[in-house]
Scaffold this motif. Sequence first.
Motif, PDB file in Angstrom:
ATOM      1  N   UNK A   1       5.054  -6.023 -14.874  1.00  0.00           N
ATOM      2  CA  UNK A   1       6.464  -6.053 -15.240  1.00  0.00           C
ATOM      3  C   UNK A   1       7.226  -7.130 -14.476  1.00  0.00           C
ATOM      4  N   UNK A   2       6.995  -7.211 -13.172  1.00  0.00           N
ATOM      5  CA  UNK A   2       7.703  -8.206 -12.361  1.00  0.00           C
ATOM      6  C   UNK A   2       7.286  -9.616 -12.757  1.00  0.00           C
ATOM      7  N   UNK A   3       5.991  -9.805 -12.983  1.00  0.00           N
ATOM      8  CA  UNK A   3       5.512 -11.137 -13.382  1.00  0.00           C
ATOM      9  C   UNK A   3       6.079 -11.536 -14.740  1.00  0.00           C
ATOM     10  N   UNK A   4       6.201 -10.573 -15.657  1.00  0.00           N
ATOM     11  CA  UNK A   4       6.786 -10.873 -16.961  1.00  0.00           C
ATOM     12  C   UNK A   4       8.253 -11.257 -16.827  1.00  0.00           C
ATOM     13  N   UNK A  62       6.438   3.482  -2.068  1.00  0.00           N
ATOM     14  CA  UNK A  62       7.693   2.773  -2.263  1.00  0.00           C
ATOM     15  C   UNK A  62       7.527   1.507  -3.064  1.00  0.00           C
ATOM     16  N   UNK A  63       6.459   0.724  -2.790  1.00  0.00           N
ATOM     17  CA  UNK A  63       6.262  -0.558  -3.457  1.00  0.00           C
ATOM     18  C   UNK A  63       5.773  -0.399  -4.884  1.00  0.00           C
ATOM     19  N   UNK A  64       5.048   0.663  -5.176  1.00  0.00           N
ATOM     20  CA  UNK A  64       4.423   0.813  -6.503  1.00  0.00           C
ATOM     21  C   UNK A  64       5.080   1.927  -7.318  1.00  0.00           C
ATOM     22  N   UNK A  65       4.893   3.176  -6.907  1.00  0.00           N
ATOM     23  CA  UNK A  65       5.355   4.302  -7.714  1.00  0.00           C
ATOM     24  C   UNK A  65       6.874   4.360  -7.802  1.00  0.00           C
ATOM     25  N   UNK A  66       7.548   4.300  -6.643  1.00  0.00           N
ATOM     26  CA  UNK A  66       9.016   4.398  -6.659  1.00  0.00           C
ATOM     27  C   UNK A  66       9.640   3.212  -7.385  1.00  0.00           C
ATOM     28  N   UNK A  67       9.099   2.013  -7.163  1.00  0.00           N
ATOM     29  CA  UNK A  67       9.638   0.833  -7.839  1.00  0.00           C
ATOM     30  C   UNK A  67       9.441   0.920  -9.353  1.00  0.00           C
ATOM     31  N   UNK A  68       8.280   1.418  -9.781  1.00  0.00           N
ATOM     32  CA  UNK A  68       8.034   1.566 -11.220  1.00  0.00           C
ATOM     33  C   UNK A  68       8.988   2.584 -11.840  1.00  0.00           C
ATOM     34  N   UNK A  69       9.167   3.722 -11.163  1.00  0.00           N
ATOM     35  CA  UNK A  69      10.105   4.737 -11.665  1.00  0.00           C
ATOM     36  C   UNK A  69      11.511   4.158 -11.773  1.00  0.00           C
ATOM     37  N   UNK A  70      11.917   3.381 -10.768  1.00  0.00           N
ATOM     38  CA  UNK A  70      13.270   2.822 -10.754  1.00  0.00           C
ATOM     39  C   UNK A  70      13.463   1.827 -11.886  1.00  0.00           C
ATOM     40  N   UNK A  71      12.498   0.936 -12.081  1.00  0.00           N
ATOM     41  CA  UNK A  71      12.648  -0.075 -13.134  1.00  0.00           C
ATOM     42  C   UNK A  71      12.715   0.569 -14.513  1.00  0.00           C
ATOM     43  N   UNK A  72      11.805   1.499 -14.780  1.00  0.00           N
ATOM     44  CA  UNK A  72      11.767   2.138 -16.099  1.00  0.00           C
ATOM     45  C   UNK A  72      13.014   2.989 -16.323  1.00  0.00           C
ATOM     46  N   UNK A  73      13.361   3.826 -15.350  1.00  0.00           N
ATOM     47  CA  UNK A  73      14.494   4.737 -15.530  1.00  0.00           C
ATOM     48  C   UNK A  73      15.815   3.987 -15.582  1.00  0.00           C
ATOM     49  N   UNK A  74      15.997   3.006 -14.709  1.00  0.00           N
ATOM     50  CA  UNK A  74      17.256   2.246 -14.711  1.00  0.00           C
ATOM     51  C   UNK A  74      17.433   1.485 -16.016  1.00  0.00           C
TER      52      UNK A  74
END
Length: 456
Positions: free
Chosen positions: A59-62, A108-120
């Motif tokens: 996602x970040x690379x895209x 924090x770097x993987x799971x929490x960041x993924x949840x934040x990007x998708x949910x936000x």
Amino acid sequence: MATSPPHPSYPVGPPDGAPLAGSGTAGSSRHAHWWHRPWVRYGALSTLLAISGLVILALVREETGTEGFLVGLGLAVLPVPLLIAAFRWLDRVEPGPWRNLIFCFAWGACAAALIAIVANSFATRWIATATADPSGADTLGATVIAPVVEESAKAAAVLLVFLFRRRDFTGIVDGVVIAGVTATGFAFTENILYLGTAFGTDQLTGGSGIASVTAATFFVRIIMSPFAHPLFTVLTGIGFGIAALSTDRRPLRRVAFPLGGLLLAMGMHAMWNGSSAFGEYGFFAVYAAFMVPIFGLLTWLVIWTRQRELKTVRAELPAYAVAGWLTPAEPYALGSMRARRIARQYARRHAGRAAAREVARYEAYATSLAFLRHRARRGSPGADFAVRERELLGELWRRREVARPALDHAGRITAPPVPVTVPPWPVNGMYGYGHQPAPYPAYNPYRSAAYNPYRS
């Protein structure tokens, strides 16, 4: 009314490497279901984090492009070692295992960041569609949705350690360290996204140098506020730390304090994200009026708590010295960070790095033993107090031959001098009247170059 723990019995000297009676778990693990086995849980958790990491990487690379991702990665990694070292320094009294910190950073770097990007993203798009106001949706998403989602996702790691690694979660400092490392991992991934996006913008507009968007983003996120995310989540960690100190007879406190800390973290995060709405200098006003003072206050609180932990060590360990588990000098040496450092240096100098590591483990086990007894004295010993106490005493007993000479030496070096008052009348053995000659130095075998307790 708190029930005092039993007085420790005199050591019977278990053989080195042999488990103490009552501490084995072979019988229980033999009949455990397959999903209760540690390797199954570790495998499932590692797989979850690995999948989350791959998805967030894609996602970040895209979003940033390959070149932007690499630039963002190189800049975002700069504050990470400093923050991890700072939290590890705070945890030096009773250092937790590295596996907990690695899990927290990865979460924090993987799971929490993924949840934040998708949910936000989902919430912001839904609000924009429902209100037909994309600008208002972005503002609402940054000031309301993002703080709630991100702080909840980071708090999940603190909750998991609190529930499943309860032995490693004993107080406020542990909560601060676990929450801070989790937020450091989250900020690392978020900084890659922001810096990579800024670099892509500069590539399109031709910006470069100090006036570029990348330089401005780097200054704000890496130079001025690398502690922002850790500062928010540390409030949640403090709430869990207070809950860890609460007795089992106060279940309301064990729920209210973590929830209160989480709400404070969300509120502070919302104020930080909404600072741009306060005018041209709103960011700097919030930074100077709130962020810096709160950062200083929390730093003082954590350092003060660490000093209280050292006092607890000095207060609780003499009971084990009286029972013969420790030497008389060890409680003082183990309650001083300077004495601990001297003990490790002494062991490394006389017996090598392996001995220094054993001394460090001895110090950690002794600190855990002091905290265990302190919780028991406060009325929350736990059902496994006796078993846990025997396990810790066994770990100390197996390392006594390596650790005792080093700690005894450190205690002699750092012990405060005992004042000696000379009477004003002549005393047999003294030369002159009213004169206090310089005392002869007491014999200390550890200061002799030829003496090495590790070889005797």
